[in-house]
Design a protein around this motif. Structure first.
Motif, PDB file in Angstrom:
ATOM      1  N   HIS A 122      -3.127  -5.072   3.084  1.00 49.64           N
ATOM      2  CA  HIS A 122      -3.964  -4.162   2.275  1.00 49.64           C
ATOM      3  C   HIS A 122      -4.246  -4.708   0.877  1.00 49.64           C
ATOM      4  O   HIS A 122      -5.271  -4.389   0.286  1.00 49.64           O
ATOM      5  CB  HIS A 122      -3.293  -2.808   2.117  1.00 49.64           C
ATOM      6  N   SER A 123      -3.332  -5.486   0.318  1.00 53.34           N
ATOM      7  CA  SER A 123      -3.476  -5.942  -1.067  1.00 53.34           C
ATOM      8  C   SER A 123      -4.078  -7.341  -1.166  1.00 53.34           C
ATOM      9  O   SER A 123      -4.128  -7.918  -2.250  1.00 53.34           O
ATOM     10  CB  SER A 123      -2.115  -5.926  -1.762  1.00 53.34           C
ATOM     11  N   MET A 143       0.826  -1.208   0.000  1.00 52.06           N
ATOM     12  CA  MET A 143       0.000   0.000   0.000  1.00 52.06           C
ATOM     13  C   MET A 143       0.854   1.250   0.000  1.00 52.06           C
ATOM     14  O   MET A 143       0.463   2.284  -0.520  1.00 52.06           O
ATOM     15  CB  MET A 143      -0.934  -0.018   1.216  1.00 52.06           C
ATOM     16  N   TYR A 188      -3.877   6.048   3.517  1.00 50.05           N
ATOM     17  CA  TYR A 188      -4.560   5.835   4.798  1.00 50.05           C
ATOM     18  C   TYR A 188      -5.524   6.975   5.139  1.00 50.05           C
ATOM     19  O   TYR A 188      -5.687   7.359   6.303  1.00 50.05           O
ATOM     20  CB  TYR A 188      -3.559   5.649   5.952  1.00 50.05           C
ATOM     21  N   GLU A 215       2.040  -6.755   3.913  1.00 49.31           N
ATOM     22  CA  GLU A 215       0.938  -6.323   4.770  1.00 49.31           C
ATOM     23  C   GLU A 215      -0.358  -6.495   3.990  1.00 49.31           C
ATOM     24  O   GLU A 215      -0.394  -6.473   2.774  1.00 49.31           O
ATOM     25  CB  GLU A 215       1.150  -4.904   5.293  1.00 49.31           C
ATOM     26  N   ARG A 229     -11.143   3.188   2.315  1.00 51.47           N
ATOM     27  CA  ARG A 229      -9.986   2.292   2.408  1.00 51.47           C
ATOM     28  C   ARG A 229     -10.264   0.948   1.752  1.00 51.47           C
ATOM     29  O   ARG A 229      -9.364   0.341   1.166  1.00 51.47           O
ATOM     30  CB  ARG A 229      -9.564   2.125   3.872  1.00 51.47           C
ATOM     31  N   GLN A 276      -9.772   1.449  -1.862  1.00 51.11           N
ATOM     32  CA  GLN A 276      -8.337   1.451  -2.156  1.00 51.11           C
ATOM     33  C   GLN A 276      -7.789   0.023  -2.207  1.00 51.11           C
ATOM     34  O   GLN A 276      -6.990  -0.316  -3.088  1.00 51.11           O
ATOM     35  CB  GLN A 276      -7.571   2.228  -1.082  1.00 51.11           C
ATOM     36  N   ALA A 277      -8.255  -0.797  -1.281  1.00 54.88           N
ATOM     37  CA  ALA A 277      -7.792  -2.195  -1.252  1.00 54.88           C
ATOM     38  C   ALA A 277      -8.215  -2.924  -2.521  1.00 54.88           C
ATOM     39  O   ALA A 277      -7.485  -3.789  -3.032  1.00 54.88           O
ATOM     40  CB  ALA A 277      -8.340  -2.891  -0.003  1.00 54.88           C
TER      41      ALA A 277
END
Ligand SMILES: *Cc1c(COP(=O)(O)O)cnc(C)c1O
Length: 590
Positions: free
Chosen positions: A213-214, A50, A175, A211, A182, A185-186
């Motif tokens: 997020h993806s 991210m 963020y 991490e 969010r 965004q993910a």
């Protein structure tokens, strides 16, 4: 394009190169047909993050996670690991911090112009988010290693006229926004990123989820024909960076279904979204075969949080050349040939005369002193022991701990003068973090005329590099077990700066009392109450400064230089991203 082969790193002359290819708006030259074919058709590791910190001028990072991602890219390029990285363009950055004299943080957007740093690619992909088809483009930043190959970095961007105004903003704020923002965004990162790689014709062998997020990329893979859970797992690597359960953001089930229903078939949504919602981390855990924490302690915490998964540890590092100051680069070049590409050789730092270490450090310290004079108008004394602290102002980092007892600090200062350099931003929504920055300013004002203290505005990678090389002692006081790793102390060690830190994260592995630095307080596994933990930390903090650190610095110069040298020889040789990426390459990527 660089005059080097992006695959093998050999020099090539564009004028005479026998092999070249035009792709993604650039021309690349090769020393052999095999390299060309590998470049075009070879499988890549797709590294999703991210945030990525490539340069201070590209403000698409907030802290350690992004800086680590940048170091991963730098080391992979040096080591010729075939990688492509994917992130969001974050057009308004994270936050640009302005500080009033009272220490009030003013949040400014940190806008930047992708066109000035990278080239736009013509390919477009769409992701259906809720009831909108969101079109995504990518900006390409070719990261060329100065000694090795190339890692292309894709910055995904939804700011396109065909998108609704609301959707054009999805890739603006790192963020930022609310939960729905969010999650969008993910989706852009995980689903859009995977599609963009396919649209560019890049063959991906492994997906590295840096991490969670993806982690929606796992569902994007799973929904493809011929895929099943096991096939997805063998292709996915998940690095978790968070040691506490509450930090895993959970998106409400109805929100997830509403936004994802256009892309992910209902049976997959049913299977992978719990009744109480979706934590992106859970998805990454369930659909990755290789899972790792970022230190041994963090691995142990993750195993307790997520029983039943095979979680390993690959301890973090920092990029050796990037985080070594000029004076130390010159010194290592003279005494330890090849150190930047094989930082293991830094174990031989014991062969460098102490006087030379001291001299290189004084140069790095002078650079910090000059910067502080220019920015804050304060004259630091290069002869005075300087304690540095710079972190995101998040409460668990305990930015204010050192100022718990100002009389103690005055007393230490009377043993031998000390001076303080602090820096760090708070997330715009983090009221407590902002309050802590104010408290540091208040404390520094109270100490004025006795202990000199400065707070540097708008902490960036450039300031991190200056500080971690220019202070004498690098202080870290997080509340265990919240610091999964921490990396700035590793930067300090590369520059012969001595760590004085709470036993948490990487320091548990790097610490040898009195040899590589000093420990503060109980480790995360010691079963004590919160009050006992804090009391012990404060006791260590003040008494070690007063009786060990300050006296050694002023009265036993040779011993101090020996500790500086051990910090290099026993920390920097290991805590670097070259070692880390070699491990990922042999254990996770191959
Ligand atoms: C290295 C770095 C960090 C990470 O530091 P920690 O020790 O993990 O807190 C954060 N921000 C910047 C700008 C850095 O360079």
């Amino acid at each position: 394009m660089a005059d080097r082969d992006p695959v093998c790193g050999m020099p090539v002359d564009p004028a005479t190169a026998a092999y070249s290819v035009e792709v993604r708006g650039g021309t690349y030259y090769f020393s052999s047909e095999l390299c060309r074919d590998t470049f075009v058709e070879g499988e890549k590791v797709a590294y999703f993050s991210m945030e990525i910190g490539l340069e201070s001028d590209i403000p698409t990072y907030s802290g350690g996670l992004g800086v680590l991602a940048g170091d991963v890219i730098r080391s992979s390029a040096d080591l010729l690991i075939p990688m492509v990285a994917v992130t969001l363009v974050n057009r308004k950055g994270y936050v640009r911090q302005r500080l009033t004299p009272e220490g009030d943080q003013i949040d400014l957007p940190d806008g930047w112009d992708p066109g000035a740093h990278m080239r736009e690619l013509p390919e477009r992909v769409t992701v259906r988010i809720g009831d909108a088809n969101v079109t995504i483009r990518a900006w390409l930043y070719d990261y060329w290693s100065p000694v090795g190959g190339l890692v292309p970095v894709l910055f995904l961007d939804t700011d396109l006229p065909e998108n609704a105004p609301r959707d054009r903003e999805i890739t603006d704020h790192l963020y930022g926004g609310d939960q729905e923002y969010r999650l969008k965004q993910a989706m852009v990162l995980g689903i859009g990123g995977t599609r963009m790689l396919a649209a560019l014709g890049i063959r991906v062998g492994k997906y590295h989820i840096n991490e969670s997020h993806s982690s929606l990329l796992t569902l994007e893979l799973l929904r493809q024909p011929g895929m099943d859970e096991e096939k997805v797992q063998t292709r996915c690597i998940f690095t978790t960076h968070t040691p506490v359960a509450v930090a895993f953001e959970k998106f409400p089930r109805d929100m997830v279904v509403r936004l994802l229903a256009g892309e992910i078939p209902p049976e997959l949504l049913d299977k992978y979204i719990a009744k109480d919602g979706l934590a992106l981390a859970t998805l990454a855990f369930r659909l990755s075969r290789y899972i790792n924490g970022v230190t041994t302690a963090h691995m142990n915490f993750s195993r307790r949080l997520f029983p039943g998964f095979h979680i390993r540890a690959v301890t973090n590092g920092v990029h050796p050349h990037m985080w070594t100051s000029r004076p130390f680069r010159a010194l290592y070049d003279r005494y330890i040939t090849g150190w930047a590409q094989e930082p293991e050789l830094l174990a031989r730092a014991d062969t460098i005369p102490r006087e030379e270490i001291r001299h290189a450090h004084q140069q790095a310290k002078q650079a910090l002193v000059d910067y502080v004079r220019e920015k804050n108008g304060v004259d630091l004394d290069p002869g005075v022991i300087t304690i540095g602290f710079a972190r995101r102002a998040a409460p668990y980092k305990r930015t204010t701990l050192l100022f718990s007892d100002l009389d103690k600090l005055r007393e230490i200062d009377r043993q031998g003068a000390i001076q303080l350099v602090f820096s760090g931003k708070a997330h715009p929504d983090n009221i407590e973090g902002k309050q802590e920055i104010r408290e540091v300013h208040d404390a520094m004002r109270e100490l004025e005329g006795e202990v000199t203290g400065v707070y540097l505005e708008n902490y960036t990678m450039d300031i991190a590099a200056l500080m971690t090389a220019g202070v004498d002692v690098w202080l870290n006081t997080p509340l265990p077990p919240y610091e999964a790793s921490g990396t700035s102390g590793m930067k300090a060690a590369l520059n012969g700066v001595v760590n004085f830190s709470v036993l948490d994260g990487w320091w548990i592995e790097g610490w040898i009392e009195g040899t590589t630095g000093w420990a503060i307080g109980f480790g995360p596994d010691v079963p004590v109450s919160a009050d006992e933990r804090r009391d012990r930390a404060l006791q260590d903090l003040y008494s070690k400064l007063e009786y060990l650190i300050v006296p050694t610095y002023y009265r036993r110069e040779d011993e101090w230089a020996t500790i500086m040298r051990s910090s290099i020889a026993k920390i920097a040789y290991f805590f670097n991203t070259h070692r880390m990426m070699r491990r990922y390459a042999t254990e996770a990527y191959l």
